[in-house]
Design an enzyme around this catalytic site. Structure first.
Site, PDB file in Angstrom:
ATOM      1  N   GLY A  14       0.782  -1.240   0.000  1.00 19.90           N
ATOM      2  CA  GLY A  14       0.000   0.000   0.000  1.00 19.90           C
ATOM      3  C   GLY A  14       0.807   1.280   0.000  1.00 19.90           C
ATOM      4  CB  SER A  15       4.272   2.255  -0.840  1.00 20.32           C
ATOM      5  OG  SER A  15       4.480   1.873  -2.169  1.00 20.32           O
ATOM      6  CG  ASN A  16       1.890   3.245  -5.795  1.00 21.66           C
ATOM      7  OD1 ASN A  16       2.319   4.289  -6.278  1.00 21.66           O
ATOM      8  ND2 ASN A  16       2.482   2.071  -5.984  1.00 21.66           N
ATOM      9  NE  ARG A  67     -10.044 -15.131 -12.662  1.00 18.75           N
ATOM     10  CZ  ARG A  67      -8.973 -14.603 -12.060  1.00 18.75           C
ATOM     11  NH1 ARG A  67      -9.011 -13.365 -11.613  1.00 18.75           N
ATOM     12  NH2 ARG A  67      -7.865 -15.297 -11.923  1.00 18.75           N
ATOM     13  CG  ASN A 109      -3.225  -0.837 -12.628  1.00 13.43           C
ATOM     14  OD1 ASN A 109      -3.145  -1.001 -11.405  1.00 13.43           O
ATOM     15  ND2 ASN A 109      -2.479  -1.534 -13.485  1.00 13.43           N
ATOM     16  CG  HIS A 111       2.447  -2.033 -15.070  1.00 13.22           C
ATOM     17  ND1 HIS A 111       2.183  -3.273 -14.536  1.00 13.22           N
ATOM     18  CD2 HIS A 111       3.488  -2.189 -15.931  1.00 13.22           C
ATOM     19  CE1 HIS A 111       3.028  -4.153 -15.050  1.00 13.22           C
ATOM     20  NE2 HIS A 111       3.819  -3.533 -15.900  1.00 13.22           N
ATOM     21  CG  ASP A 143      -8.253  -2.099 -21.790  1.00  9.12           C
ATOM     22  OD1 ASP A 143      -7.642  -2.938 -21.093  1.00  9.12           O
ATOM     23  OD2 ASP A 143      -7.794  -1.631 -22.851  1.00  9.12           O
ATOM     24  N   GLY A 145      -8.056  -5.846 -20.733  1.00  7.67           N
ATOM     25  CA  GLY A 145      -6.773  -6.532 -20.883  1.00  7.67           C
ATOM     26  C   GLY A 145      -5.941  -6.435 -19.615  1.00  7.67           C
ATOM     27  CD  GLU A 176       5.243   2.036  -8.966  1.00 10.04           C
ATOM     28  OE1 GLU A 176       4.139   1.762  -8.477  1.00 10.04           O
ATOM     29  OE2 GLU A 176       6.152   1.192  -9.096  1.00 10.04           O
TER      30      GLU A 176
HETATM   31  C1  GRF Z   1       3.628  -1.125  -7.417  1.00 14.72           C
HETATM   32  O1  GRF Z   1       4.890  -1.308  -7.996  1.00 14.72           O
HETATM   33  C2  GRF Z   1       2.577  -0.971  -8.492  1.00 14.72           C
HETATM   34  O2  GRF Z   1       3.033  -0.300  -9.623  1.00 14.72           O
HETATM   35  C3  GRF Z   1       2.250  -2.399  -8.826  1.00 14.72           C
HETATM   36  O3  GRF Z   1       2.294  -3.075  -7.597  1.00 14.72           O
HETATM   37  C4  GRF Z   1       3.149  -2.389  -6.691  1.00 14.72           C
HETATM   38  C5  GRF Z   1       2.344  -2.063  -5.489  1.00 14.72           C
HETATM   39  O4  GRF Z   1       3.102  -1.478  -4.463  1.00 14.72           O
HETATM   40  N1  GRF Z   1       0.994  -2.483  -9.537  1.00 14.72           N
HETATM   41  P1  GRF Z   1       2.369  -0.825  -3.231  1.00 14.72           P
HETATM   42  O5  GRF Z   1       1.449  -1.877  -2.626  1.00 14.72           O
HETATM   43  O6  GRF Z   1       1.607   0.369  -3.713  1.00 14.72           O
HETATM   44  O7  GRF Z   1       3.476  -0.450  -2.264  1.00 14.72           O
END
Ligand code: GRF
Length: 217
Positions: A14-16, A67, A109, A111, A143, A145, A176
């Site tokens: 959860g750092s993002n 799902r 999202n 990535h 989307d 994919g 990020e």
């Molecule tokens: C991040 O690198 C994000 O880009 C990817 O998964 C990781 C999640 O990291 N989708 P965090 O849980 O947000 O620390």
């Protein structure tokens, strides 16, 4: 001005999520987090949300027969919370049309590569094996994919001599944490919007970041 209501989906660290929490603390930031959802009970990110006073929901995918049934529960949780934009932040589930369609253009999202290169997992390992000199991270609309969907913002990050998956991953992660709030701000301010599968950018500078030099971020 009403703030855009975010529902954040996580599976782990959860750092993002934390970078969005920190951005939303500024009363001038045009978004607020109204819900954090995890498919993993006990995920570290849940604690971050709780500490910030954000309502959390644990929706374990294992509790559902399919799902689609899991996705219906996700959809309902965000609808009930009045979410405007779903932000996936390390959410490790592929979603079906049951979740993707109702949120098309309203779900994003992050990535850790310069998409469309290196979708999927073990991204930094693949980048190193390919001998790339630059990599980066991408925020994109979702989307149906895997890691496809129109690009909202990117940061380019150098690969340095001697990099390991960990050092490279850490450098990318620090970017990020900058571009996710930046992308959310641009969406909230209407500077980027989703139209017929494309991200339409209203103004300059384009939401790309190279090194630390872009003053817009
Ligand atoms: C991040 O690198 C994000 O880009 C990817 O998964 C990781 C999640 O990291 N989708 P965090 O849980 O947000 O620390």
């Amino acid at each position: 001005m009403a703030r855009l209501k975010l529902g954040v989906q996580i599976s782990g660290r959860g750092s993002n999520l934390q970078s969005l929490i920190d951005a939303c603390r500024d009363p001038g930031f045009p978004a607020e987090i109204v819900l954090a959802v995890s498919n993993v009970p006990g995920a570290q990110g849940l604690k971050r949300a709780e500490e910030a006073g954000i309502p959390t929901r644990v929706i374990p995918h294992k509790d559902f027969p399919s799902r689609e049934a899991f996705d219906a529960a996700l959809n309902e949780a965000h609808q009930n919370a009045g979410v405007d934009l779903v932000c996936n932040a390390g959410f490790m589930r592929l979603m079906t049309p049951v979740m993707v369609r109702p949120w098309l253009g309203r779900m994003i999202n992050i990535h850790p590569s310069l998409l469309p290169a290196f979708p999927g997992i073990h991204v930094h390992r693949q980048v190193l094996a390919a001998g790339c000199l630059f990599t980066g991270c991408t925020v994109h609309y979702m989307d149906e994919g895997m890691d496809t969907g129109a690009i909202i913002a990117q940061a380019a990050v150098p690969v340095l001599p001697g990099d390991t998956e960990d050092t490279l991953g850490g450098r990318v992660l620090s970017f990020e944490h900058k571009i996710y709030p930046f992308a959310v701000r641009r969406i909230a301010e209407g500077k980027v919007r989703y139209m017929e599968g494309k991200a339409v950018h209203e103004d300059a500078p384009l939401p790309a970041l190279a090194g630390l030099a872009n003053p817009a971020v």
